[in-house]
Design an enzyme around this catalytic site. Structure first.
Site, short mmCIF file in Angstrom:
data_model
loop_
_atom_site.label_atom_id
_atom_site.label_comp_id
_atom_site.label_asym_id
_atom_site.label_seq_id
_atom_site.Cartn_x
_atom_site.Cartn_y
_atom_site.Cartn_z
N SER A 164 -25.12 20.30 0.86
CA SER A 164 -24.67 20.48 2.24
C SER A 164 -25.53 21.56 2.89
O SER A 164 -26.30 22.27 2.23
CB SER A 164 -23.21 20.91 2.27
OG SER A 164 -23.06 22.21 1.70
N ASP A 211 -25.40 16.02 2.62
CA ASP A 211 -24.11 15.65 3.18
C ASP A 211 -24.10 15.80 4.69
O ASP A 211 -25.14 15.98 5.33
CB ASP A 211 -23.02 16.50 2.51
CG ASP A 211 -21.67 15.83 2.51
OD1 ASP A 211 -21.59 14.63 2.80
OD2 ASP A 211 -20.68 16.51 2.19
N HIS A 212 -22.89 15.76 5.26
CA HIS A 212 -22.65 15.75 6.70
C HIS A 212 -23.68 16.55 7.51
O HIS A 212 -23.88 17.73 7.27
CB HIS A 212 -21.27 16.33 7.00
CG HIS A 212 -20.15 15.53 6.44
ND1 HIS A 212 -19.52 14.52 7.14
CD2 HIS A 212 -19.53 15.59 5.23
CE1 HIS A 212 -18.57 13.99 6.38
NE2 HIS A 212 -18.56 14.63 5.22
N ASP A 246 -23.91 12.53 10.24
CA ASP A 246 -22.51 12.40 10.67
C ASP A 246 -22.45 12.68 12.16
O ASP A 246 -22.27 13.81 12.60
CB ASP A 246 -21.62 13.37 9.90
CG ASP A 246 -20.16 13.27 10.32
OD1 ASP A 246 -19.85 12.43 11.19
OD2 ASP A 246 -19.34 14.04 9.80
N GLU A 276 -22.08 7.85 9.35
CA GLU A 276 -20.62 7.90 9.39
C GLU A 276 -20.09 7.30 10.68
O GLU A 276 -20.60 7.57 11.77
CB GLU A 276 -20.11 9.34 9.24
CG GLU A 276 -18.59 9.42 9.34
CD GLU A 276 -17.99 10.55 8.52
OE1 GLU A 276 -16.79 10.83 8.71
OE2 GLU A 276 -18.69 11.12 7.68
N GLU A 284 -14.24 20.63 5.65
CA GLU A 284 -15.18 20.80 4.55
C GLU A 284 -16.45 21.43 5.05
O GLU A 284 -17.09 20.94 5.98
CB GLU A 284 -15.50 19.45 3.88
CG GLU A 284 -16.45 19.61 2.70
CD GLU A 284 -16.82 18.27 2.08
OE1 GLU A 284 -16.86 18.18 0.85
OE2 GLU A 284 -17.06 17.31 2.83
N HIS A 329 -10.71 14.97 3.89
CA HIS A 329 -11.23 15.97 2.97
C HIS A 329 -10.09 16.84 2.44
O HIS A 329 -9.17 17.20 3.18
CB HIS A 329 -12.24 16.89 3.67
CG HIS A 329 -13.51 16.19 4.03
ND1 HIS A 329 -14.30 15.55 3.12
CD2 HIS A 329 -14.14 16.05 5.24
CE1 HIS A 329 -15.36 15.05 3.72
NE2 HIS A 329 -15.29 15.32 5.00
N HIS A 368 -15.62 8.82 1.76
CA HIS A 368 -15.54 10.27 1.88
C HIS A 368 -14.09 10.72 1.69
O HIS A 368 -13.16 9.95 1.92
CB HIS A 368 -16.04 10.74 3.24
CG HIS A 368 -17.52 10.76 3.35
ND1 HIS A 368 -18.22 11.78 3.94
CD2 HIS A 368 -18.47 9.90 2.90
CE1 HIS A 368 -19.52 11.54 3.88
NE2 HIS A 368 -19.69 10.39 3.25
N ASN A 390 -17.31 10.46 -2.50
CA ASN A 390 -17.43 11.91 -2.56
C ASN A 390 -16.24 12.50 -3.29
O ASN A 390 -15.08 12.15 -3.00
CB ASN A 390 -17.50 12.50 -1.15
CG ASN A 390 -18.83 12.24 -0.48
OD1 ASN A 390 -19.57 11.35 -0.87
ND2 ASN A 390 -19.14 13.03 0.54
N ILE A 391 -16.51 13.38 -4.22
CA ILE A 391 -15.44 14.11 -4.89
C ILE A 391 -15.85 15.56 -4.98
O ILE A 391 -16.65 15.94 -5.84
CB ILE A 391 -15.10 13.51 -6.26
CG1 ILE A 391 -14.09 14.39 -6.99
CG2 ILE A 391 -16.33 13.23 -7.11
CD1 ILE A 391 -13.42 13.75 -8.17
N ASP A 392 -15.34 16.37 -4.05
CA ASP A 392 -15.76 17.76 -3.94
C ASP A 392 -14.63 18.76 -4.22
O ASP A 392 -14.79 19.68 -5.02
CB ASP A 392 -16.33 18.02 -2.54
CG ASP A 392 -17.51 17.12 -2.23
OD1 ASP A 392 -18.34 16.92 -3.14
OD2 ASP A 392 -17.61 16.63 -1.10
N THR A 393 -13.50 18.57 -3.56
CA THR A 393 -12.42 19.54 -3.69
C THR A 393 -11.95 19.66 -5.13
O THR A 393 -11.78 20.76 -5.66
CB THR A 393 -11.24 19.15 -2.78
OG1 THR A 393 -11.70 18.98 -1.45
CG2 THR A 393 -10.17 20.22 -2.81
#
Length: 462
Positions: A164, A211-212, A246, A276, A284, A329, A368, A390-393
């Site tokens: 990011s 990312d975004h 995005d 997007e 996020e 998110h 996302h 996407n798997i971030d948190t």
């Protein structure tokens, strides 16, 4: 990457190539000197390793065999100039064989290490065909990068390492000059170069992604494009595999127009665009959509068709679509997020009819805000052509949780440099060495990612 041996997963091939190369430099009928005898013994040993690989699978071959195979090929190549053209040709063929061998299940273009261009298109197409999705993870440093690739190695599937704008700045250092996004650009580039330096060692395909990027952040995107173009000129492929725009806060017309403009530039260096549509809720990395109107969380099939029709017209243009279907998110209590994967299914049907094509899934979707989603919703979305989630948190929590558990387990050894329950003069360096806590975070994050890959059916697909 050009000029390098393939990964540990291809060790059997390395052994075979080494044996072939060594044969090329032991002339038939030559006097049996001690050196020649040792070379023939090495050949026999390497052939035995290759035969074992054939019967047990390439993943079970000893690392030493690969190292010896690579060394023998290098030695053979160095001698090729002093031998006959025929022997030199044999050595080149042995090296070429080693480079061309890929994975058992994946398309032949896909090799271990960073995947770009047609190989990336082939990999994503294969994921859609076989019904699995690749996890995309926002990273913040080499620890989380390595955890991603460790998880992929354990699970036997590809991985997407995502940078990011804020993550890039963090890699460069928060004290670094970030005027004109210099630190955010430099950090993302540095992270990408780290991945390129080590990815093959994990024996898995790795997608390098960003990312975004909203409209105000396009100077960051431009800086990354310059890095890609410079790398492409020197290496024949881009530094990254793909980038995300995005522009969902803009009008649909402006979103599509700007994406087309950038895709035309990206296509020249074989980069894939992720765009997007609609809004991913929650917050996020500086993008806060937590108060957005819920109606904007759901993309309409007609909107996706406008994107598809326009971007498909770009020569050599490849793209994926992050269509909103209620995804958010972050992790929320059950009932607070209403995913509607059927939107993706309906969209595929709509576009298939528009195109009059045979494929039931003409669009490659990305998901996302995947953290906290039910396995049922995730896998239903994959059935609709989702090829990346996407798997971030969850992974961020897992990294912290691993470090926190390490601290709690060793708390009595982390209060001072000297002195612990074993004695007042006992040193604690091996406990407070930063690598210990960071490694605990990496292991915890990798374990969580393996679980995510199970949910995404991205297990043993190589």
């Amino acid at each position: 990457m050009p000029g390098k041996m393939t990964s540990v997963a291809l060790m059997g091939v390395g052994a075979y190539g080494a044996a072939t190369a060594l044969n090329a430099f032991v002339a038939p009928g030559a006097p049996t000197t001690q050196g020649a005898t040792q070379q023939r013994q090495q050949v026999r040993h390497l052939r035995q390793a290759q035969q074992a690989a054939a019967s047990q699978g390439a993943s079970s071959v000893n690392v030493g065999a690969c190292a010896l195979g690579a060394a023998a090929l290098a030695a053979g190549a160095a001698k090729a100039g002093k031998r006959t053209p025929q022997r030199a040709q044999v050595a080149r063929c042995a090296t070429a064989v080693a480079k061309k061998i890929g994975f058992k299940n994946l398309p032949a273009s896909v090799k271990a290490g960073v995947v770009t261009g047609q190989a990336l298109v082939d990999l994503l197409g294969y994921a859609k065909e076989k019904g699995f999705a690749i996890p995309g993870v926002n990273i913040v440093g080499t620890g989380s990068i390595n955890a991603c690739m460790e998880a992929a190695k354990k699970a036997g599937g590809p991985i997407m390492v995502t940078f990011s704008k804020g993550g890039g700045q963090f890699i460069a250092g928060k004290a670094a000059d970030n005027s004109d996004d210099k630190a955010s650009i430099a950090g993302a580039v540095a992270g990408a170069l780290h991945v390129r330096a080590v990815a093959e060692l994990y024996g898995v395909p790795v997608i390098l992604h960003t990312d975004h990027c909203q409209k105000a952040w396009l100077p960051w995107f431009d800086g990354l494009m310059e890095a890609n173009e410079e790398y492409f000129e020197k290496n024949g492929e881009p530094l990254f595999s793909s980038h995300m725009l995005d522009l969902s806060e803009e009008t649909l017309e402006d979103n599509i127009a700007i994406c087309k403009k950038y895709l035309e530039r990206m296509a020249k260096v074989n980069l894939l665009l992720e765009m997007e549509l609609g809004i991913t809720g929650g917050e996020e990395d500086g993008v806060d959509n937590s108060d957005v109107d819920s109606s904007r969380l759901y993309t309409q099939p007609e909107e996706v068709w406008q994107v598809y029709e326009t971007l498909s017209s770009v020569p050599n243009g490849n793209f994926t679509v992050a269509a909103a279907f209620g995804n958010v998110h972050g992790v929320y209590a059950p009932g607070n997020v209403e995913l509607k994967p059927e939107i993706l299914h309906n969209t595929q049907k709509y576009i298939k009819e528009k195109l009059g094509c045979e494929s039931d899934k003409p669009v490659s979707f990305v998901f996302h805000g995947g953290s906290g989603s039910s396995v049922e919703d995730i896998q239903y979305a994959i059935e609709a052509g989702v090829i990346k989630m996407n798997i971030d948190t969850d992974t961020q929590w897992a990294f912290w949780d691993g470090m926190n558990k390490y601290q709690k387990k060793n708390v009595d050894y982390l209060q001072a440099q000297i002195g612990n329950p074993e004695g007042p003069e006992k040193p604690n360096k091996k406990y407070y060495d930063p690598r210990m806590a960071l490694r605990a975070g990496e292991e915890s994050m990798a374990d969580r990612l393996v679980k995510a890959m199970q949910d995404l059916k991205c297990i043993d697909v190589l």
